[in-house]
Design a protein around this motif. Structure first.
Motif, PDB file in Angstrom:
ATOM      1  N   ARG A   1       0.201   5.163  -2.218  1.00 49.73           N
ATOM      2  CA  ARG A   1      -0.721   6.083  -1.561  1.00 49.73           C
ATOM      3  C   ARG A   1      -0.917   7.374  -2.355  1.00 49.73           C
ATOM      4  NH1 ARG A   1      -2.161   4.129   3.238  1.00 49.73           N
ATOM      5  NH2 ARG A   1      -0.731   2.770   4.386  1.00 49.73           N
TER       6      ARG A   1
ATOM      7  N   HIS B   1       0.805  -1.227   0.000  1.00 50.41           N
ATOM      8  CA  HIS B   1       0.000   0.000   0.000  1.00 50.41           C
ATOM      9  C   HIS B   1       0.835   1.272   0.000  1.00 50.41           C
ATOM     10  CE1 HIS B   1      -3.355  -2.564   0.678  1.00 50.41           C
ATOM     11  NE2 HIS B   1      -3.139  -2.761   1.974  1.00 50.41           N
ATOM     12  N   ASP B   2       1.862   1.319   0.848  1.00 52.32           N
ATOM     13  CA  ASP B   2       2.590   2.564   1.089  1.00 52.32           C
ATOM     14  C   ASP B   2       3.168   3.166  -0.193  1.00 52.32           C
ATOM     15  OD1 ASP B   2       2.002   2.423   3.743  1.00 52.32           O
ATOM     16  OD2 ASP B   2       3.934   1.581   4.361  1.00 52.32           O
ATOM     17  N   TYR B   3       3.552   2.328  -1.135  1.00 52.63           N
ATOM     18  CA  TYR B   3       4.167   2.838  -2.354  1.00 52.63           C
ATOM     19  C   TYR B   3       3.151   3.461  -3.311  1.00 52.63           C
ATOM     20  CZ  TYR B   3       8.212   0.096  -0.848  1.00 52.63           C
ATOM     21  OH  TYR B   3       9.259  -0.411  -0.146  1.00 52.63           O
TER      22      TYR B   3
ATOM     23  N   SER C   1      12.509   1.808  -4.691  1.00 52.54           N
ATOM     24  CA  SER C   1      11.101   1.486  -4.454  1.00 52.54           C
ATOM     25  C   SER C   1      10.447   0.950  -5.728  1.00 52.54           C
ATOM     26  CB  SER C   1      10.338   2.726  -3.978  1.00 52.54           C
ATOM     27  OG  SER C   1      10.937   3.276  -2.826  1.00 52.54           O
TER      28      SER C   1
END
Length: 459
Positions: free
Chosen positions: A55, A51-53, A137
């Protein structure tokens, strides 16, 4: 910066990425190999990413996809950097930790991402892009300003125009006029007659610079698309200012070539929107499209066609040409009438369309189908009471060679195409033929290259 000479798709992409910036999507070697080996390959795939990548990534958005094509199984360092553009079409939470993204309309661009840095004229922008590329990332979002600079930098290479134009079509949804909608429907019908779905991928796509074509929405089997200024389409005697696009589709040893073009006084020649030639059965069919309008008067729920200003000229053109054609020598033809009128609802499902052979339409035009106190033809969907041909039956009869004229009229068709000039409505020419040996060899070479790339990607 853009000016009056900047293509419309480039201006659109610059505006779009300033609202929804570009995302860099990095593929590991194993991911790249697995995607290449998937059913749809690089042209369409999904990935699960934490998820974090994601947002800050808003779908749909333009993305740059980086990967490495390994050249050898033993030497993992000897690889070729690959760069693609595509559209992150959607993202959806699929697990506690992961979000799934769907990527569509991917096409390869050049040079590689690291080489692209050297082409950016603004030093600070080049430094920022280099820093973003170094981020390990899986997804990195760029700034709006850097995104716009990258669009212009990639567009500075003419070889990237086709890919960027196709991607822009996946982000832009302009309202379709009747001409554009019918051209898209005609392409879809040609594919269905050929035995393919409307979203079947093309093995080759050419788009003519500065010309609108519904083929820009075609999916690709390959990872490249060409935009050119050619004055003629290779292997076809087609004036360049007339052609707007050309796509090739494969089914076994058969090839379907779809050509879109603008028309000049087409009513004076054939009066049609779609020309389909099947060289396997030597049959040719020409179709004129007409729009059905919804009729809710008096509580009715009907669809009607009232004669438009083009009909008389179109019918005269069909009749003149029909009288010059000798009936097909194929004895199994159920009908050698090759002019058809297809009626499509202006709004709603195109599957509800129907067709009438020219002779049947003329019979209806002479009968009570005329509007009251008018010389115009007026057709009611309900009043026809099923006396028409559904498009599924039409597809089957055309594909099997039971309807249509002999392909000896191909020479006349080429004369028509050569005479087309821009500035009118849209024409679609679909030619079904046997795949040539050179094309078969090229397909085989591509499959072998994909196989080698996939094998290398797994090691």
């Amino acid at each position: 910066m853009t000016d009056s000479t900047t293509p419309g798709w480039q201006s659109f992409l610059r505006r779009f990425v300033t609202r929804r910036p570009i995302a860099i999507l990095r593929l590991e070697d194993y991911q790249y190999g697995a995607i290449l080996n998937s059913r749809k390959g690089m042209r369409e795939f999904t990935l699960n990413i934490p998820h974090d990548y994601l947002r800050e990534v808003v779908a749909p958005c333009l993305c740059l996809i980086t990967g490495t094509r390994l050249r050898g199984v033993q030497d993992h360092d000897d690889g070729e950097e690959m760069l693609y553009v595509g559209v992150i079409k959607s993202k959806q939470v699929t697990a506690t930790l992961d979000t799934r993204i769907k990527v569509e309309r991917t096409a390869r661009v050049t040079p590689s991402a690291s080489q692209l840095v050297g082409l950016i004229q603004e030093a600070r922008a080049a430094e920022r892009f280099s820093t973003r590329l170094a981020d390990p990332s899986p997804v990195t979002k760029l700034s709006p300003k850097l995104s716009a600079i990258l669009v212009d930098t990639m567009a500075s290479s003419r070889g990237n125009h086709g890919a960027l134009r196709m991607v822009s079509a996946g982000l832009d949804q302009p309202p379709l006029g009747p001409s554009g909608r019918l051209q898209g429907e005609a392409i879809d019908m040609a594919l269905k007659v050929f035995g393919l779905s409307g979203d079947a991928p093309a093995v080759h796509l050419e788009l003519v610079k500065g010309r609108e074509s519904r083929l820009v929405g075609a999916r690709l089997m390959e990872d490249s698309v060409i935009e050119h200024d050619a004055r003629q389409v290779p292997e076809f005697q087609l004036v360049g200012s007339d052609a707007t696009g050309r796509a090739m589709f494969r089914k076994g040893q058969q090839t379907l070539e779809v050509i879109t073009a603008n028309r000049k006084k087409l009513e004076e020649v054939f009066g049609v929107d779609l020309i389909y030639i099947n060289h396997f059965h030597d049959n040719l069919v020409m179709v004129q499209y007409k729009m059905l309008e919804h009729d809710g008067a008096g509580g009715r729920d009907d669809w009607t066609y009232t004669q438009d200003r083009h009909l008389s000229k179109q019918l005269s053109a069909m009749q003149r040409f029909s009288r010059r054609v000798v009936s097909s020598e194929k004895s199994y033809r159920l009908s050698d009438d090759f002019f058809y009128l297809k009626f499509v609802r202006r709004y709603g499902d195109s599957e509800s369309s129907f067709l009438l052979p020219l002779e049947h339409f003329k019979a209806l035009a002479r009968g009570p189908s005329r509007a009251p106190r008018s010389k115009k033809v007026h057709l009611s969907y309900t009043a026809l009471e099923g006396r028409y041909m559904r498009q599924t039956a039409f597809h089957s009869l055309l594909q099997s060679g039971y309807i249509g004229a002999d392909s000896s009229t191909t020479a006349v068709l080429q004369t028509l195409i050569e005479d087309l000039l821009s500035g009118g409505d849209a024409l679609v020419v679909a030619i079904q033929r046997k795949t040539t040996q050179a094309e078969d060899d090229a397909d085989h070479a591509r499959r072998m290259q994909d196989w080698d790339d996939t094998e290398a990607g797994y090691h």
